[in-house]
Enzyme design. Structure first.
Site, PDB file in Angstrom:
ATOM      1  N   SER A 197       0.805  -1.162   0.001  1.00 21.84           N
ATOM      2  CA  SER A 197      -0.002  -0.074   0.024  1.00 21.84           C
ATOM      3  C   SER A 197       0.628   1.429   0.057  1.00 21.84           C
ATOM      4  CB  SER A 197      -0.974  -0.025   1.331  1.00 21.84           C
ATOM      5  OG  SER A 197      -0.105  -0.148   2.414  1.00 21.84           O
ATOM      6  N   HIS A 216       1.600   3.915   6.865  1.00 20.35           N
ATOM      7  CA  HIS A 216       1.010   4.863   5.690  1.00 20.35           C
ATOM      8  C   HIS A 216       1.471   6.149   6.078  1.00 20.35           C
ATOM      9  CE1 HIS A 216      -2.550   2.064   5.030  1.00 20.35           C
ATOM     10  NE2 HIS A 216      -1.611   1.794   4.117  1.00 20.35           N
ATOM     11  N   ASP A 255      -7.578   5.975   5.216  1.00 16.91           N
ATOM     12  CA  ASP A 255      -7.751   4.973   6.027  1.00 16.91           C
ATOM     13  C   ASP A 255      -8.951   4.974   6.995  1.00 16.91           C
ATOM     14  OD1 ASP A 255      -4.151   4.817   6.646  1.00 16.91           O
ATOM     15  OD2 ASP A 255      -5.435   4.108   5.083  1.00 16.91           O
TER      16      ASP A 255
END
Lengths: 226, 180
Positions: free
Chosen positions: B56, B95, B122
């Site tokens: 990701s 992230h 998210d």
């Protein structure tokens, strides 16, 4: 694998007085020839060879005088304390962010103790393999033996065939220089082509060295190249 | 094999030697452990080194990269790559921070994150009803990386039998090198 060898050694037969040394050994019923199990070492493994030689020297010296354990005990204590510090850091039941100070203390303690241990091993022990207690009935030729214990040092440089054993006093003042006796042998004298180790031969040589020390026949310090 | 047995017997009979060897071995293991704890102490992070598990964050970080974290940072800013854990979930996520809301009076901080390679932020990953992350949820900010080194960890995780193979190989190596 150990090789069984009869008590008649192949190196210097004139030094040995053995029970059964001839090929025409008497076949007396019930008579058992004394067989010696020899240790075999890989001749390329220099670390193992030095270890085997050192252990045999220590064994030989221990026949005459008792070993001094105090430095060893200190080292063991330090190692144990370091392990305790590490265990505390690992198993303390406080979850992470709160346990940070404990981790810091234990970590610092561990590395300090580790550092002390390293210092002792590198600068204080150096090449010593055995420390002994003073000898009770010291010979007149070397009366100091009743006062000071001995320090047995050994050297076998990497890739060298020369094994040196040095016997000197364990003096209290670290900067004092002790009288010493020293002897160098080729490892070929104690290991044969297949790596079988002549422990008895080495023990005899060590005994001779100790006799020399007891007789006070110290060596002259060599000119700087050591 | 009898040589190992002989060595073991010799060691067992000399308790002092045995204690020395055991403590020596313990010190080697503990040294590694204490270095890890030291890192934890300095970075103030529960897990100072993590492995990227998903894609990701591509192209910045790939699956199998190792990340070094530092949690001793006071503030995190938009654009920082952080590793955070959602409450009651085991697996940390790496992230990037998209939004930071700072309440000037209380000093409270609210964070929104998004993976570079994801289409949405998210919020869908957070706990039900949770719209923002707090500073406490952050395990640390990424300060360094090693490409692909973490693939070993991922392989060991995905194929547990490899753990036994690896330990078996190491054991074999130790035994055979003692023979030599």
């Amino acid at each position: 694998m150990a090789k069984k060898k009869s008590n008649s050694s192949t190196s210097e037969p004139e030094e040995r007085s053995t029970a059964s040394s001839n090929d025409e050994a008497p076949t007396i019923p019930g008579y058992v020839e004394d067989e010696l199990e020899l240790l075999q070492v890989d001749l390329g493994d220099m670390v193992k060879m030095k270890q085997v030689l050192d252990e045999a020297v220590v064994l030989a010296v221990n026949q005459h005088v008792e070993e001094e354990h105090s430095w060893d005990n200190w080292k063991l204590l330090i190692m144990f304390a370091a392990c305790v510090a590490a265990c505390v850091a690992q198993f303390v039941p406080i979850p992470f962010p709160e346990s940070r100070p404990i981790l810091g203390i234990c970590g610092a303690l561990y590395f300090i103790l580790s550092g002390i241990l390293q210092f002792i091993t590198t600068f204080i022990d150096k090449d010593a393999i055995l420390l002994t207690k003073p000898l009770e009935n010291a010979p007149k030729t070397n009366a100091d033996m009743a006062k000071y214990g001995m320090r047995i040092r050994s050297q076998l440089p990497r890739f060298s065939e020369w094994y040196t054993v040095i016997v000197q006093f364990q003096l209290d003042d670290k900067n004092a220089v002790s009288p010493y006796v020293e002897q160098t042998w080729s490892v070929g004298q104690f290991f044969d082509k297949e790596g079988y180790f002549d422990e008895v031969g080495l023990a005899q040589r060590v005994d001779q060295l100790l006799e020399r020390f007891k007789a006070g026949k110290f060596d002259e310090p060599k000119s700087k190249k050591d | 094999m009898d040589k190992q047995v002989y060595e073991l017997k010799k060691l067992w009979s000399n308790k002092r030697q045995l204690t020395f060897q055991v403590l020596n071995l313990a010190m080697i293991v503990f040294s590694a452990l204490m270095i890890w704890k030291g890192l934890m102490f300095v970075t103030k992070s529960e897990s100072p080194v993590v492995v990227v598990l998903s894609g990701s964050m591509e192209p910045a970080f790939q699956r199998g990269d190792i990340l070094f974290l530092n949690n001793a940072v006071h503030e995190v800013h938009v654009g920082d790559v952080v590793v955070f854990k959602i409450k009651d979930r085991d697996i940390p996520i790496v992230h990037r921070i998209l939004k930071v809301h700072l309440d000037q009076e209380t000093g409270k901080v609210e964070l929104l994150t998004k993976g570079d390679n994801n289409r949405v932020d998210d919020r869908g990953l957070y706990a039900p009803g949770q719209l923002w992350l707090n500073r406490d949820d952050i395990l640390g900010k990424a300060v360094g990386t090693l490409r692909y080194v973490g693939m070993v960890t991922i392989a060991l995780n995905d194929y547990p039998v490899l753990k036994y193979v690896l330990v078996g190989l190491m054991g074999l190596f130790v035994l055979t090198s003692k023979e030599g």
